[in-house]
Write a protein that holds these residues in place. Structure first.
Motif, PDB file in Angstrom:
ATOM      1  N   ALA A  61       0.827  -1.210   0.000  1.00 27.05           N
ATOM      2  CA  ALA A  61       0.000   0.000   0.000  1.00 27.05           C
ATOM      3  C   ALA A  61       0.863   1.263   0.000  1.00 27.05           C
ATOM      4  N   GLN A  62       1.917   1.269   0.809  1.00 24.59           N
ATOM      5  CA  GLN A  62       2.795   2.442   0.891  1.00 24.59           C
ATOM      6  C   GLN A  62       3.543   2.676  -0.421  1.00 24.59           C
ATOM      7  N   THR A  63       3.956   1.587  -1.059  1.00 23.57           N
ATOM      8  CA  THR A  63       4.687   1.707  -2.324  1.00 23.57           C
ATOM      9  C   THR A  63       3.782   2.251  -3.423  1.00 23.57           C
ATOM     10  N   LEU A  64       2.556   1.759  -3.493  1.00 23.65           N
ATOM     11  CA  LEU A  64       1.608   2.272  -4.486  1.00 23.65           C
ATOM     12  C   LEU A  64       1.338   3.755  -4.254  1.00 23.65           C
ATOM     13  N   LYS A  65       1.175   4.121  -2.995  1.00 22.59           N
ATOM     14  CA  LYS A  65       0.913   5.526  -2.661  1.00 22.59           C
ATOM     15  C   LYS A  65       2.106   6.401  -3.017  1.00 22.59           C
ATOM     16  N   LYS A  66       3.298   5.914  -2.750  1.00 23.85           N
ATOM     17  CA  LYS A  66       4.517   6.664  -3.054  1.00 23.85           C
ATOM     18  C   LYS A  66       4.618   6.987  -4.536  1.00 23.85           C
ATOM     19  N   HIS A  67       4.213   6.028  -5.367  1.00 21.69           N
ATOM     20  CA  HIS A  67       4.307   6.202  -6.820  1.00 21.69           C
ATOM     21  C   HIS A  67       3.006   6.722  -7.441  1.00 21.69           C
ATOM     22  N   HIS A  68       2.034   7.041  -6.603  1.00 18.67           N
ATOM     23  CA  HIS A  68       0.738   7.566  -7.080  1.00 18.67           C
ATOM     24  C   HIS A  68       0.075   6.591  -8.055  1.00 18.67           C
ATOM     25  N   ILE A  69       0.093   5.319  -7.691  1.00 19.34           N
ATOM     26  CA  ILE A  69      -0.453   4.265  -8.544  1.00 19.34           C
ATOM     27  C   ILE A  69      -1.744   3.723  -7.953  1.00 19.34           C
ATOM     28  N   LYS A  70      -2.729   3.522  -8.810  1.00 22.62           N
ATOM     29  CA  LYS A  70      -3.976   2.871  -8.422  1.00 22.62           C
ATOM     30  C   LYS A  70      -3.936   1.433  -8.935  1.00 22.62           C
ATOM     31  N   ALA A  71      -4.311   0.490  -8.079  1.00 18.45           N
ATOM     32  CA  ALA A  71      -4.294  -0.931  -8.430  1.00 18.45           C
ATOM     33  C   ALA A  71      -5.667  -1.525  -8.163  1.00 18.45           C
ATOM     34  N   THR A  72      -5.802  -2.815  -8.416  1.00 14.34           N
ATOM     35  CA  THR A  72      -7.047  -3.527  -8.164  1.00 14.34           C
ATOM     36  C   THR A  72      -6.771  -4.664  -7.184  1.00 14.34           C
ATOM     37  N   PHE A  73      -7.597  -4.763  -6.140  1.00  6.39           N
ATOM     38  CA  PHE A  73      -7.434  -5.786  -5.115  1.00  6.39           C
ATOM     39  C   PHE A  73      -8.570  -6.806  -5.208  1.00  6.39           C
TER      40      PHE A  73
END
Length: 281
Positions: A61-73
């Motif tokens: 979660a922190q890595t996605l937020k750092k890179h401003h990336i949206k993913a699908t869970f």
């Protein structure tokens, strides 16, 4: 006595004006940069994460937020390293935070139910990994399987107040014709992954070291590919996420790729848009 402010010399006034201009530009730069970045994308990669041991849920979660990336869970009610389960109330803050960040969410069956085979009478043989019937083979109708998909949607709304996207991933990615038909009948689009998008995070790390998995992904991923990884795997000794995720994201960004949720994937966008409109109405 009131003291007046000194009048700046002409040269200093010019410097101050320039600084103000730069500051104003900096204020709008992030939004402009994001727009420019999307416009210059070489292609789009769709990161997806299935629940698991949750050993690296926070890191991911922190890595996605750092890179401003949206993913699908994709969510199932799986046992975690904390001794609880991924859809217990204790996980509500985690899922609420992901909702607030703009990620997408699908069902992975509540008890992480593996399909075994289709039966001649139209029913399906399944085997739950968790829950009251864990490890036991059962025979379900299509309606029962739909109820299993919906259990996740109902719990997700209880935990977050948000609606689950009508996306579904069968555990192990295993499908049968009757299982696929059952999911479609209750309005769920099944999501697999690209061959190059198999992260390998559940493979033995002695035979599939992280450096090899990273190199393979960077070489073979292409526009439109769906990547599948987990929020933690019990069996892998050298965990995938801390070693691979950030360099994978950075490497793909350097190659000109952008990232999006499956809400923007051409194969699912239209169906999800219709479902969203129906919910609003």
């Amino acid at each position: 006595m009131r003291t007046s402010l000194p009048v700046l010399p002409s040269r200093l006034r010019k410097i101050a004006a320039l600084a103000a201009t730069v500051a104003a530009g900096a204020a709008i730069w992030p939004a402009q940069a994001a727009t420019d970045n999307v416009a210059s994308c070489k292609g789009t990669i769709y990161l997806t994460f299935d629940t698991g041991s949750q050993s690296h849920a926070d890191y991911i979660a922190q890595t996605l937020k750092k890179h401003h990336i949206k993913a699908t869970f994709f969510l199932a009610n799986e046992k975690t390293i904390h001794g609880d389960y991924t859809l217990d109330p204790a996980w509500a803050p985690y899922w609420k935070s992901r909702v607030a960040e703009g990620h997408a969410f699908g069902t992975h069956t509540f008890d992480h139910v593996y399909v075994q085979r289709d039966l001649p009478d139209g029913r399906i043989e399944v085997k739950p990994q968790f829950g009251a019937q864990a490890g036991k083979k059962e025979v379900w109708t299509a309606a029962q399987y739909c109820s299993e998909l919906q259990r996740v949607a109902d719990r997700f709304t209880e935990l977050t107040g948000a609606k689950l996207d009508h996306l579904w991933r069968a555990p192990g990615g295993k499908l049968t014709p009757q299982l696929l038909a059952a999911g479609r009948a209750c309005g769920y689009s099944h999501v697999a992954w690209a061959e190059a998008g198999f992260s390998g995070d559940e493979l033995p790390s002695d035979k599939w070291p992280n450096a090899m998995l990273l190199q393979k992904a960077l070489q073979k991923l292409k526009d439109g590919d769906i990547v599948m990884a987990h929020l933690g795997i019990w069996s892998r000794k050298d965990p995938w996420a801390p070693a691979v995720l950030e360099p994978l994201i950075s490497g793909l960004e350097q190659k000109g790729y952008c990232f999006a949720t499956l809400r923007d994937h051409p194969a699912y966008q239209a169906a999800l848009s219709k479902q969203q409109t129906a919910v609003i109405k």
